[in-house]
Design a protein around this motif. Structure first.
Motif, PDB file in Angstrom:
ATOM      1  N   TYR A  62      48.195  24.108  55.991  1.00  0.00           N
ATOM      2  CA  TYR A  62      48.333  24.890  57.224  1.00  0.00           C
ATOM      3  C   TYR A  62      49.783  25.345  57.406  1.00  0.00           C
ATOM      4  O   TYR A  62      50.044  26.512  57.727  1.00  0.00           O
ATOM      5  CB  TYR A  62      47.893  24.045  58.420  1.00  0.00           C
ATOM      6  CG  TYR A  62      48.035  24.742  59.751  1.00  0.00           C
ATOM      7  CD1 TYR A  62      46.956  25.417  60.314  1.00  0.00           C
ATOM      8  CD2 TYR A  62      49.233  24.727  60.447  1.00  0.00           C
ATOM      9  CE1 TYR A  62      47.075  26.065  61.531  1.00  0.00           C
ATOM     10  CE2 TYR A  62      49.376  25.376  61.658  1.00  0.00           C
ATOM     11  CZ  TYR A  62      48.290  26.041  62.200  1.00  0.00           C
ATOM     12  OH  TYR A  62      48.424  26.686  63.413  1.00  0.00           O
ATOM     13  N   ASP A  97      50.784  28.248  55.296  1.00  0.00           N
ATOM     14  CA  ASP A  97      50.270  29.533  55.762  1.00  0.00           C
ATOM     15  C   ASP A  97      50.866  29.983  57.082  1.00  0.00           C
ATOM     16  O   ASP A  97      50.589  31.106  57.540  1.00  0.00           O
ATOM     17  CB  ASP A  97      48.742  29.467  55.918  1.00  0.00           C
ATOM     18  CG  ASP A  97      48.035  29.292  54.585  1.00  0.00           C
ATOM     19  OD1 ASP A  97      48.668  29.530  53.540  1.00  0.00           O
ATOM     20  OD2 ASP A  97      46.846  28.905  54.597  1.00  0.00           O
ATOM     21  N   HIS A  98      51.659  29.134  57.741  1.00  0.00           N
ATOM     22  CA  HIS A  98      52.191  29.466  59.067  1.00  0.00           C
ATOM     23  C   HIS A  98      53.703  29.275  59.110  1.00  0.00           C
ATOM     24  O   HIS A  98      54.257  28.761  60.075  1.00  0.00           O
ATOM     25  CB  HIS A  98      51.514  28.606  60.144  1.00  0.00           C
ATOM     26  CG  HIS A  98      50.065  28.912  60.332  1.00  0.00           C
ATOM     27  ND1 HIS A  98      49.084  28.404  59.507  1.00  0.00           N
ATOM     28  CD2 HIS A  98      49.430  29.690  61.250  1.00  0.00           C
ATOM     29  CE1 HIS A  98      47.907  28.859  59.914  1.00  0.00           C
ATOM     30  NE2 HIS A  98      48.083  29.630  60.957  1.00  0.00           N
ATOM     31  N   TYR A 126      53.604  23.379  61.944  1.00  0.00           N
ATOM     32  CA  TYR A 126      52.375  22.594  62.013  1.00  0.00           C
ATOM     33  C   TYR A 126      51.629  22.901  63.314  1.00  0.00           C
ATOM     34  O   TYR A 126      52.198  23.458  64.251  1.00  0.00           O
ATOM     35  CB  TYR A 126      52.706  21.106  61.889  1.00  0.00           C
ATOM     36  CG  TYR A 126      53.263  20.762  60.536  1.00  0.00           C
ATOM     37  CD1 TYR A 126      52.417  20.465  59.476  1.00  0.00           C
ATOM     38  CD2 TYR A 126      54.636  20.779  60.300  1.00  0.00           C
ATOM     39  CE1 TYR A 126      52.927  20.181  58.209  1.00  0.00           C
ATOM     40  CE2 TYR A 126      55.153  20.498  59.039  1.00  0.00           C
ATOM     41  CZ  TYR A 126      54.288  20.200  58.008  1.00  0.00           C
ATOM     42  OH  TYR A 126      54.784  19.936  56.747  1.00  0.00           O
ATOM     43  N   PRO A 127      50.347  22.545  63.411  1.00  0.00           N
ATOM     44  CA  PRO A 127      49.567  22.895  64.608  1.00  0.00           C
ATOM     45  C   PRO A 127      50.106  22.229  65.868  1.00  0.00           C
ATOM     46  O   PRO A 127      50.769  21.189  65.815  1.00  0.00           O
ATOM     47  CB  PRO A 127      48.157  22.388  64.282  1.00  0.00           C
ATOM     48  CG  PRO A 127      48.133  22.169  62.809  1.00  0.00           C
ATOM     49  CD  PRO A 127      49.525  21.861  62.400  1.00  0.00           C
ATOM     50  N   TRP A 156      45.345  20.751  67.217  1.00  0.00           N
ATOM     51  CA  TRP A 156      45.470  20.559  65.771  1.00  0.00           C
ATOM     52  C   TRP A 156      44.119  20.426  65.093  1.00  0.00           C
ATOM     53  O   TRP A 156      43.901  20.985  64.016  1.00  0.00           O
ATOM     54  CB  TRP A 156      46.340  19.338  65.477  1.00  0.00           C
ATOM     55  CG  TRP A 156      45.675  18.017  65.731  1.00  0.00           C
ATOM     56  CD1 TRP A 156      45.598  17.369  66.924  1.00  0.00           C
ATOM     57  CD2 TRP A 156      44.986  17.198  64.790  1.00  0.00           C
ATOM     58  NE1 TRP A 156      44.916  16.192  66.792  1.00  0.00           N
ATOM     59  CE2 TRP A 156      44.520  16.052  65.491  1.00  0.00           C
ATOM     60  CE3 TRP A 156      44.705  17.304  63.427  1.00  0.00           C
ATOM     61  CZ2 TRP A 156      43.800  15.042  64.876  1.00  0.00           C
ATOM     62  CZ3 TRP A 156      43.990  16.293  62.804  1.00  0.00           C
ATOM     63  CH2 TRP A 156      43.547  15.180  63.524  1.00  0.00           C
ATOM     64  N   GLU A 184      42.424  23.762  64.828  1.00  0.00           N
ATOM     65  CA  GLU A 184      43.100  24.628  63.864  1.00  0.00           C
ATOM     66  C   GLU A 184      42.704  24.271  62.429  1.00  0.00           C
ATOM     67  O   GLU A 184      42.552  25.153  61.581  1.00  0.00           O
ATOM     68  CB  GLU A 184      44.618  24.509  64.030  1.00  0.00           C
ATOM     69  CG  GLU A 184      45.159  25.064  65.327  1.00  0.00           C
ATOM     70  CD  GLU A 184      45.099  26.572  65.393  1.00  0.00           C
ATOM     71  OE1 GLU A 184      44.978  27.211  64.332  1.00  0.00           O
ATOM     72  OE2 GLU A 184      45.160  27.123  66.504  1.00  0.00           O
ATOM     73  N   LEU A 185      42.542  22.992  62.158  1.00  0.00           N
ATOM     74  CA  LEU A 185      42.215  22.581  60.796  1.00  0.00           C
ATOM     75  C   LEU A 185      40.739  22.756  60.468  1.00  0.00           C
ATOM     76  O   LEU A 185      40.380  23.012  59.318  1.00  0.00           O
ATOM     77  CB  LEU A 185      42.605  21.112  60.582  1.00  0.00           C
ATOM     78  CG  LEU A 185      44.100  20.772  60.649  1.00  0.00           C
ATOM     79  CD1 LEU A 185      44.317  19.323  60.274  1.00  0.00           C
ATOM     80  CD2 LEU A 185      44.935  21.691  59.769  1.00  0.00           C
ATOM     81  N   SER A 190      38.943  26.628  59.817  1.00  0.00           N
ATOM     82  CA  SER A 190      39.230  27.384  58.591  1.00  0.00           C
ATOM     83  C   SER A 190      38.909  26.499  57.391  1.00  0.00           C
ATOM     84  O   SER A 190      38.107  25.591  57.477  1.00  0.00           O
ATOM     85  CB  SER A 190      40.696  27.828  58.602  1.00  0.00           C
ATOM     86  OG  SER A 190      40.954  28.734  57.562  1.00  0.00           O
ATOM     87  N   TYR A 216      40.880  24.472  55.685  1.00  0.00           N
ATOM     88  CA  TYR A 216      41.850  23.423  55.382  1.00  0.00           C
ATOM     89  C   TYR A 216      41.196  22.064  55.122  1.00  0.00           C
ATOM     90  O   TYR A 216      41.718  21.261  54.347  1.00  0.00           O
ATOM     91  CB  TYR A 216      42.868  23.312  56.522  1.00  0.00           C
ATOM     92  CG  TYR A 216      43.641  24.584  56.737  1.00  0.00           C
ATOM     93  CD1 TYR A 216      44.546  25.030  55.778  1.00  0.00           C
ATOM     94  CD2 TYR A 216      43.456  25.356  57.878  1.00  0.00           C
ATOM     95  CE1 TYR A 216      45.260  26.210  55.955  1.00  0.00           C
ATOM     96  CE2 TYR A 216      44.161  26.533  58.078  1.00  0.00           C
ATOM     97  CZ  TYR A 216      45.054  26.964  57.113  1.00  0.00           C
ATOM     98  OH  TYR A 216      45.738  28.135  57.296  1.00  0.00           O
TER      99      TYR A 216
END
Length: 209
Positions: free
Chosen positions: A58, A61-62, A66-67, A72, A75-76, A79, A81
């Protein structure tokens, strides 16, 4: 030896054999319990490594961030991840409806309140009296829970795996990702040289009449 003596002797032997067998079975039961607990705690460590790898992807890609703490998990899982877009099965309950679905409070663990160096709580830290998962909403002391925190600049994060020791929930392991973030200081302007005042033209002394 008469019949009564032989019968008494046989009963004593059977009683002794039963006692020894009971002790052996109890010992085997305790060994099985310890082996089962070790297996479950190892499962938490494996889950923690899986989540740590997902967090690392993650951040890649950002732009290294971190989220957020409160989102969090979403976010994981929304997608690619995590495998199957969900947390790995909990070693204390493989039922889908018991899979963690919330951000869990840190409880007695220290929070990341700054972006500098951080020392996570070590394995073995006691969190309180533990409990098996019975719903997707976990608490700090739910066996198999994953606890997450992130630094303010989101350049560093920590996760903890909750395991079991006796009746207590403990930190089985922790994983940190990222590194302390230091803001780039503003460049110091170069000192400006003060120009020297212009030289005055020399005047010839006036002639006496």
């Amino acid at each position: 030896m008469n019949f009564r003596q032989r019968l008494t002797h046989a009963v004593a032997l059977v009683g002794a054999a039963s006692m020894l067998s009971g002790c052996w079975l109890f010992s085997q039961y305790e060994d099985m319990k310890q082996a089962d607990l070790h297996f479950r705690n190892e499962g938490v460590r494996v889950n923690l490594r899986t989540v740590a790898l997902a967090l690392q992807m993650y951040a890649r890609d950002h732009r290294g961030q971190y989220p957020l703490k409160n989102s969090w998990l979403g976010e994981l899982t929304r997608s690619y991840y995590l495998p199957n877009s969900r947390l790995p099965p909990n070693p204390w309950s493989i039922m889908d409806e018991h899979t963690q679905a919330n951000t869990v409070p840190l409880g007695p663990l220290p929070a990341m309140t700054a972006d500098g160096p951080f020392d996570p709580s070590p394995a073995g830290t006691v969190l309180g009296k533990g409990a098996r998962p019975s719903s997707p909403l976990y608490t700090t002391t739910t066996y198999g829970a994953i606890l997450y925190d992130v630094a303010p600049a989101r350049r560093m994060c920590v996760i903890y795996g909750v395991g079991q020791l006796g009746d207590d929930a403990i930190v089985v392991a922790n994983e940190m990702r990222g590194r302390p973030f230091e803001a780039t200081p503003a460049p110091t302007p170069a000192p400006t040289a003060t120009p020297a005042p212009p030289a005055r033209p020399s005047q010839a002394p006036a002639r006496q009449p």
